[in-house]
Design a protein around this motif. Sequence first.
Motif, PDB file in Angstrom:
ATOM      1  N   ARG A  10      -7.800   2.603  -0.545  1.00 38.65           N
ATOM      2  CA  ARG A  10      -7.267   2.654  -1.919  1.00 38.65           C
ATOM      3  C   ARG A  10      -6.033   3.553  -1.983  1.00 38.65           C
ATOM      4  NH1 ARG A  10     -12.694   2.968  -3.025  1.00 38.65           N
ATOM      5  NH2 ARG A  10     -12.582   5.188  -3.414  1.00 38.65           N
ATOM      6  N   TRP A  11      -6.089   4.701  -1.307  1.00 35.84           N
ATOM      7  CA  TRP A  11      -4.939   5.613  -1.272  1.00 35.84           C
ATOM      8  C   TRP A  11      -3.738   4.919  -0.637  1.00 35.84           C
ATOM      9  CZ3 TRP A  11      -2.350   7.631   2.989  1.00 35.84           C
ATOM     10  CH2 TRP A  11      -1.415   8.628   2.702  1.00 35.84           C
TER      11      TRP A  11
ATOM     12  N   THR B  97      -1.432  -5.937  -0.975  1.00 36.55           N
ATOM     13  CA  THR B  97      -2.425  -4.912  -1.277  1.00 36.55           C
ATOM     14  C   THR B  97      -3.840  -5.419  -1.002  1.00 36.55           C
ATOM     15  OG1 THR B  97      -2.355  -5.469  -3.638  1.00 36.55           O
ATOM     16  CG2 THR B  97      -1.029  -3.595  -2.916  1.00 36.55           C
TER      17      THR B  97
ATOM     18  N   LYS C   6       2.047   0.146  -2.970  1.00 35.80           N
ATOM     19  CA  LYS C   6       2.545  -0.299  -4.278  1.00 35.80           C
ATOM     20  C   LYS C   6       3.775   0.503  -4.694  1.00 35.80           C
ATOM     21  CE  LYS C   6      -1.873  -1.825  -6.142  1.00 35.80           C
ATOM     22  NZ  LYS C   6      -2.931  -1.546  -7.132  1.00 35.80           N
ATOM     23  N   GLN C   7       3.699   1.824  -4.536  1.00 43.67           N
ATOM     24  CA  GLN C   7       4.839   2.674  -4.896  1.00 43.67           C
ATOM     25  C   GLN C   7       6.055   2.341  -4.044  1.00 43.67           C
ATOM     26  OE1 GLN C   7       3.770   6.842  -4.829  1.00 43.67           O
ATOM     27  NE2 GLN C   7       1.878   6.444  -5.922  1.00 43.67           N
TER      28      GLN C   7
ATOM     29  N   SER D 187      -3.211   1.717  -0.385  1.00 42.94           N
ATOM     30  CA  SER D 187      -2.789   0.652  -1.285  1.00 42.94           C
ATOM     31  C   SER D 187      -1.863   1.192  -2.368  1.00 42.94           C
ATOM     32  CB  SER D 187      -4.024  -0.003  -1.921  1.00 42.94           C
ATOM     33  OG  SER D 187      -3.648  -0.929  -2.897  1.00 42.94           O
ATOM     34  N   ASP D 188      -2.201   2.346  -2.931  1.00 42.06           N
ATOM     35  CA  ASP D 188      -1.340   2.974  -3.943  1.00 42.06           C
ATOM     36  C   ASP D 188       0.026   3.323  -3.363  1.00 42.06           C
ATOM     37  OD1 ASP D 188      -3.349   2.771  -5.841  1.00 42.06           O
ATOM     38  OD2 ASP D 188      -4.009   4.857  -5.597  1.00 42.06           O
TER      39      ASP D 188
END
Length: 83
Positions: free
Chosen positions: A63-64, A47, A70-71, A66-67
């Motif tokens: 940032r989007w 990330t 992560k998911q 990265s989310d």
Amino acid sequence: MNYPIPANPQEVVALRQKPVDEELVAAAIAGVIQIARQQGQSLDELTAEVLAEDGWLDSAQRRWLSDIVKQAWESLPSVKIPA
């Protein structure tokens, strides 16, 4: 899915030759995660790379993404890809 999950960086780069759609993006993200795991990277390290400044995405897009990474990391099983 119409695209196999890339098993190495060259296969990720080869995806550039395909028309972009949701399945291609999903395959690319899954491939990047599998490659990062193979290389012993942690989710935090991956990330950090996604969030690093670049000329492609603005900070909100990073940032989007990265989310999403992560998911995907949390939902994808660890798969050993043969060398």
